[in-house]
Design an enzyme around this catalytic site. Structure first.
Site, PDB file in Angstrom:
ATOM      1  N   GLY A  70       0.818  -1.207   0.000  1.00  0.00           N
ATOM      2  CA  GLY A  70       0.000   0.000   0.000  1.00  0.00           C
ATOM      3  C   GLY A  70       0.856   1.263   0.000  1.00  0.00           C
ATOM      4  N   THR A  71       1.933   1.232   0.753  1.00  0.00           N
ATOM      5  CA  THR A  71       2.805   2.406   0.839  1.00  0.00           C
ATOM      6  C   THR A  71       3.363   2.786  -0.529  1.00  0.00           C
ATOM      7  OG1 THR A  71       3.420   1.818   3.104  1.00  0.00           O
ATOM      8  CG2 THR A  71       4.910   3.307   1.924  1.00  0.00           C
ATOM      9  N   THR A 237      12.082  -6.932 -11.384  1.00  0.00           N
ATOM     10  CA  THR A 237      11.501  -8.273 -11.422  1.00  0.00           C
ATOM     11  C   THR A 237      10.463  -8.416 -10.315  1.00  0.00           C
ATOM     12  OG1 THR A 237      13.565  -9.115 -12.312  1.00  0.00           O
ATOM     13  CG2 THR A 237      12.045 -10.739 -11.395  1.00  0.00           C
ATOM     14  N   CYS A 325       2.805   2.757  12.834  1.00  0.00           N
ATOM     15  CA  CYS A 325       3.984   3.621  12.718  1.00  0.00           C
ATOM     16  C   CYS A 325       4.107   4.538  13.914  1.00  0.00           C
ATOM     17  CB  CYS A 325       3.909   4.467  11.459  1.00  0.00           C
ATOM     18  SG  CYS A 325       3.070   3.657  10.112  1.00  0.00           S
TER      19      CYS A 325
HETATM   20  C1  LIG Z   1      -1.506  -0.452   6.065  1.00  0.00           C
HETATM   21  C2  LIG Z   1      -1.912   0.755   5.322  1.00  0.00           C
HETATM   22  C3  LIG Z   1      -1.092   1.302   4.314  1.00  0.00           C
HETATM   23  C4  LIG Z   1       0.271   0.749   4.008  1.00  0.00           C
HETATM   24  O1  LIG Z   1       0.218  -0.496   3.349  1.00  0.00           O
HETATM   25  P1  LIG Z   1       1.510  -1.443   3.362  1.00  0.00           P
HETATM   26  O2  LIG Z   1       1.134  -2.555   2.442  1.00  0.00           O
HETATM   27  O3  LIG Z   1       1.711  -1.887   4.770  1.00  0.00           O
HETATM   28  O4  LIG Z   1       2.651  -0.647   2.849  1.00  0.00           O
HETATM   29  C5  LIG Z   1      -1.541   2.406   3.641  1.00  0.00           C
HETATM   30  N1  LIG Z   1      -2.735   2.956   3.908  1.00  0.00           N
HETATM   31  C6  LIG Z   1      -3.555   2.470   4.856  1.00  0.00           C
HETATM   32  C7  LIG Z   1      -4.877   3.103   5.090  1.00  0.00           C
HETATM   33  C8  LIG Z   1      -3.170   1.352   5.599  1.00  0.00           C
HETATM   34  O5  LIG Z   1      -3.982   0.885   6.544  1.00  0.00           O
END
Ligand SMILES: *Cc1c(COP(=O)(O)O)cnc(C)c1O
Length: 380
Positions: A70-71, A237, A325
């Site tokens: 997600g990051t 990759t 975090c």
């Molecule tokens: C956990 C989270 C992320 C980050 O996702 P990762 O896969 O851990 O990098 C981003 N946004 C929200 C709302 C999240 O809960």
């Protein structure tokens, strides 16, 4: 037996997902870019995963860019769009004060790079001020990024309305749907959204995989250069086992979404009911109706977050203060701060987040343990 109530931080991998991944940690080790049969086998598995993830959003497979999570999807959306449209003089971004740090810290960086960012406030329930957002739009605005559902308090944003405003004003719209994916019905063919982030480990898939949905006609400058993977939008990759696991997790999440949602609501209501039955003083933070069912943020006036979490952990309940975090530090949550709650509520808030594997019995035990700790900590 420890009770895991931190599913908004990460979730356990489903056995079916692990099974699906195993061949790609073993004999199917090929590079998906190779044209020989080792590559082709793996390429096919990745194509399937792309269809599975796209299916969860009603997107086309070609609109999915696999990332490391997600990051990275959030970073790619913001930096990729801002960089691409700055060539047309569009150097303004709008976001909200309650975004995940993957968005907020990227915005801070963009500011240092010469971009301008407007951070829209929220009300006491965590809802973004749509009127303020409308007023913030300029001729130079390239992108609006507002999350689908908040990871700390669960508040669901008026995504359709914001997307509609963005469309009317010719501004691109990104939403971080990491917490909403697998919980809410997300159909990108209906939803006015141009970019959308999702993550594998929040839906019982492996860590290190995620995706950014990008609609057609969105210009995006890559953040990683080197190969032609992901239609030249994310070189390198691919994390094949992770992507295969993510695909399987997305497929299961879609199939079980309605049932899962109902279970999460039941867990939530049971925990709230049991806490009330224990007669402890508590306040629920977030929106009373528009919320993600698996997230419950509660303040216990007279206690302190860190002490509560430590005591709960000692007694076998794993939960958090909000974003992973910020936990481990005494920093006040930026989300609760933006909601302008009293100091008392902000300093005593904890987040229970539910998921696959939790039971109603666990909710009863959690309420009992929590109430016992609250009583102990609030004795004069
Ligand atoms: C956990 C989270 C992320 C980050 O996702 P990762 O896969 O851990 O990098 C981003 N946004 C929200 C709302 C999240 O809960």
């Amino acid at each position: 037996m420890t009770i895991y109530l931190d599913h908004a931080a990460t979730t356990p991998i489903r056995p079916e997902v692990r099974e699906a991944m195993l061949p790609y940690l073993g004999e199917s080790f090929g590079n998906p870019s190779s044209i020989h049969q080792f590559g082709r086998t793996v390429r096919m598995a990745m194509d399937r995963a792309r269809e599975q993830v796209a299916g969860g959003l009603n997107a086309e497979p070609g609109q999915i860019i696999f990332t490391s999570g997600g990051t990275e999807a959030d970073n790619l959306a913001l930096m990729g769009v801002a960089t691409a449209y700055s060539e047309q003089g569009k150097k303004h971004i709008i976001t909200s004060r309650i975004e995940h740090h993957a968005i907020l810290d990227t915005c801070r960086f963009m500011e240092r790079m010469g971009f301008e960012v407007t951070y829209i406030p929220v009300d006491r329930t965590g809802l973004v001020d749509v009127e303020a957002l409308k007023k913030a739009i300029r001729s130079t605005t390239a992108l609006i990024s507002v999350m689908y559902g908040n990871n700390e308090v669960g508040t669901l944003q008026p995504i359709e309305e914001i997307g509609q405003i963005a469309r009317e004003r010719g501004v691109l719209f990104h939403t971080d749907a990491v917490q909403a994916f697998g919980m809410e019905e997300i159909d990108v063919k209906k939803l006015p959204v141009d970019l959308l982030s999702v993550s594998s480990h929040k839906i019982n898939g492996p860590k290190g995989a995620g995706a950014l949905y990008v609609s057609k006609n969105v210009k995006l400058v890559p953040r990683a250069f080197g190969g032609s993977q992901e239609r030249r939008r994310r070189a390198g990759t691919e994390n094949v086992p992770g992507i295969v696991g993510f695909g399987k997790a997305a497929e299961i999440a879609a199939a079980k979404r309605t049932e899962h949602r109902k279970q999460m609501l039941e867990l939530r209501e049971t925990l709230i009911g049991e806490l009330a039955r224990e007669r402890v003083n508590f306040v629920i933070n977030g929106h009373p109706k528009r919320f993600l069912p698996h997230i419950l943020n509660v303040s216990f006036p007279g206690t302190e977050t860190e002490t509560m979490l430590m005591n709960l952990d000692l007694e076998g309940v794993a939960c958090a203060s909000g974003s992973a975090c910020t936990s481990g530090t005494l920093e006040v949550s930026h989300v609760l701060e933006a909601m302008d709650l009293s100091d008392e509520l902000t300093r005593s808030a904890i987040r229970f987040s539910f998921g696959w594997g939790n039971t109603l019995e666990e909710m009863r035990r959690t309420a009992m343990i929590t109430a016992r700790i609250v009583r102990r900590l609030t004795i004069e």
